[in-house]
Scaffold this motif. Structure first.
Motif, PDB file in Angstrom:
ATOM      1  N   ALA A  24       1.015  -1.128  -0.102  1.00  0.00           N
ATOM      2  CA  ALA A  24       0.040   0.076   0.010  1.00  0.00           C
ATOM      3  C   ALA A  24       0.953   1.171  -0.123  1.00  0.00           C
ATOM      4  CB  ALA A  24      -0.842   0.013   1.174  1.00  0.00           C
ATOM      5  N   THR A  25       2.082   1.316   0.770  1.00  0.00           N
ATOM      6  CA  THR A  25       2.779   2.314   0.828  1.00  0.00           C
ATOM      7  C   THR A  25       3.179   2.782  -0.274  1.00  0.00           C
ATOM      8  OG1 THR A  25       3.083   1.888   3.250  1.00  0.00           O
ATOM      9  CG2 THR A  25       4.778   3.664   2.122  1.00  0.00           C
ATOM     10  N   ALA A  26       3.799   1.669  -1.195  1.00  0.00           N
ATOM     11  CA  ALA A  26       4.761   1.906  -2.609  1.00  0.00           C
ATOM     12  C   ALA A  26       3.851   2.197  -3.268  1.00  0.00           C
ATOM     13  CB  ALA A  26       5.135   0.402  -3.025  1.00  0.00           C
ATOM     14  N   LEU A  27       2.177   1.909  -3.541  1.00  0.00           N
ATOM     15  CA  LEU A  27       1.279   2.271  -4.266  1.00  0.00           C
ATOM     16  C   LEU A  27       1.079   3.768  -4.251  1.00  0.00           C
ATOM     17  CD1 LEU A  27      -1.069  -0.884  -4.534  1.00  0.00           C
ATOM     18  CD2 LEU A  27       0.657  -0.008  -6.341  1.00  0.00           C
ATOM     19  N   THR A 220      12.634  -6.784   3.717  1.00  0.00           N
ATOM     20  CA  THR A 220      11.778  -5.865   4.289  1.00  0.00           C
ATOM     21  C   THR A 220      10.433  -5.515   3.543  1.00  0.00           C
ATOM     22  OG1 THR A 220      12.447  -3.875   3.074  1.00  0.00           O
ATOM     23  CG2 THR A 220      13.631  -4.626   5.089  1.00  0.00           C
ATOM     24  N   PRO A 221       9.076  -5.292   4.316  1.00  0.00           N
ATOM     25  CA  PRO A 221       7.988  -5.113   3.593  1.00  0.00           C
ATOM     26  C   PRO A 221       8.009  -3.908   2.769  1.00  0.00           C
ATOM     27  CG  PRO A 221       7.586  -5.537   5.865  1.00  0.00           C
ATOM     28  CD  PRO A 221       9.235  -5.328   5.898  1.00  0.00           C
ATOM     29  N   ILE A 227       8.474  -3.977  -5.475  1.00  0.00           N
ATOM     30  CA  ILE A 227       8.288  -5.102  -6.402  1.00  0.00           C
ATOM     31  C   ILE A 227       6.894  -5.188  -6.834  1.00  0.00           C
ATOM     32  CG2 ILE A 227       8.561  -7.556  -6.938  1.00  0.00           C
ATOM     33  CD1 ILE A 227      10.812  -7.402  -5.098  1.00  0.00           C
ATOM     34  N   CYS A 228       5.761  -5.262  -5.765  1.00  0.00           N
ATOM     35  CA  CYS A 228       4.458  -5.025  -5.798  1.00  0.00           C
ATOM     36  C   CYS A 228       3.956  -4.170  -6.826  1.00  0.00           C
ATOM     37  CB  CYS A 228       3.637  -5.133  -4.864  1.00  0.00           C
ATOM     38  SG  CYS A 228       1.808  -5.063  -4.899  1.00  0.00           S
ATOM     39  N   ARG A 245       9.522 -15.025  -6.890  1.00  0.00           N
ATOM     40  CA  ARG A 245       9.667 -15.390  -5.721  1.00  0.00           C
ATOM     41  C   ARG A 245      10.697 -13.973  -5.066  1.00  0.00           C
ATOM     42  NH1 ARG A 245      10.992 -19.703  -8.731  1.00  0.00           N
ATOM     43  NH2 ARG A 245      13.366 -19.128  -9.048  1.00  0.00           N
ATOM     44  N   VAL A 246      10.373 -13.664  -3.677  1.00  0.00           N
ATOM     45  CA  VAL A 246      10.829 -12.482  -3.047  1.00  0.00           C
ATOM     46  C   VAL A 246      11.570 -13.212  -1.955  1.00  0.00           C
ATOM     47  CG1 VAL A 246      10.730 -10.324  -2.287  1.00  0.00           C
ATOM     48  CG2 VAL A 246       9.482 -10.929  -4.093  1.00  0.00           C
TER      49      VAL A 246
END
Length: 255
Positions: A24-27, A220-221, A227-228, A245-246
């Motif tokens: 959510a943060t990256a988006l 890390t999240p 990547i998401c 795969r992460v």
């Protein structure tokens, strides 16, 4: 990189903390308006407030279990035409397979296969009609590597992977992609509980777990979320039906 997502709308399930929050943060950083979800209303509100304060995007909150059909209805009421859906949900607790009764099995399958599929059913045709859609399912490295005690979680997530393989290819021509992110050992509440359960200190147990990873650290999240966000980008439109795969290189395969 500009991901081409400014002004898009996303539903991110189980996003009050951990990997869902990272996504959510990256988006939000990419300019996406969000509908967040989580079981703990207090934690969810704090996450929403933090993201609003950091990024100039709209953030709505829907508290509750995403496997509850009423909560699914609320998510779609808050965002009737999502451009992005990130499926995420807690998995069944670690348990010997001999202890699983039918009720526990059905609950695990509902959480990790039925729920994401139900949400995809409800959003995918609208995405196709509008000519843009990105669906990312957070599953687990256990789809490839069995983890003792997490057999139910592994089975349900593997089932989802197979279920969606053909569906992903059926909507690709409409600029709708469906991909899966498979986290390995990332620094989340679930793995932190293993730090506390070990014989040594939390730091010693964390170092022991990290030693088995080629990267020699936990993910890390935040980096998982980036990547998401890329999978949701306009640049990733030719990438669908994939299992990413992460895991810091933990899965030992050349292919």
């Amino acid at each position: 990189m500009d991901l081409g997502l400014r002004g898009k709308q996303a539903i991110v399930c189980a996003s009050s903390k951990g990997l869902g929050r990272g996504c959510a943060t990256a988006l939000a950083e990419a300019g996406v308006s969000l509908v967040l979800n989580g079981r703990d209303e207090t934690v969810l509100r704090a996450t929403a407030q933090d993201i609003r304060a950091r990024f100039d995007v709209e953030v709505q909150e829907v508290a509750g279990d995403v496997s509850d059909r009423a909560i699914q209805d609320a998510l779609l009421a808050a965002c009737p035409e999502p451009d992005i859906l990130v499926n995420n949900n807690g998995g069944p607790p670690r348990r010997d397979f001999r202890e699983l009764d039918r009720e526990a099995i059905l609950k695990g399958v509902t959480q990790n296969l039925v729920t994401p599929f139900e949400l995809i059913q409800r959003v995918v045709d609208g995405m196709a009609e509008r000519g843009f859609g990105r669906i990312v399912n957070i599953t687990s490295l256990s789809v490839y590597v069995p983890i003792e005690g997490l057999d139910l979680s592994s089975a349900a997530r593997a089932g989802l992977t197979s279920f969606l393989a053909g569906i992903a290819r059926g909507v690709a021509e409409r600029n709708v992609t469906i991909n899966n992110l498979l986290p390995g050992k990332l620094d989340t509440d679930r793995i932190r509980s293993a730090f506390k359960a070990g014989a040594g200190t939390e730091e010693e147990n964390k170092a022991r777990i990290a030693a088995d990873i080629p990267a020699k650290r936990l993910g890390t999240p935040e980096e998982f979320g980036q990547i998401c966000a890329f999978l949701c980008s306009v640049q990733a439109g030719y990438m669908t039906g994939q299992n990413i795969r992460v895991d810091g290189g933990l899965y030992p395969s050349a292919f």
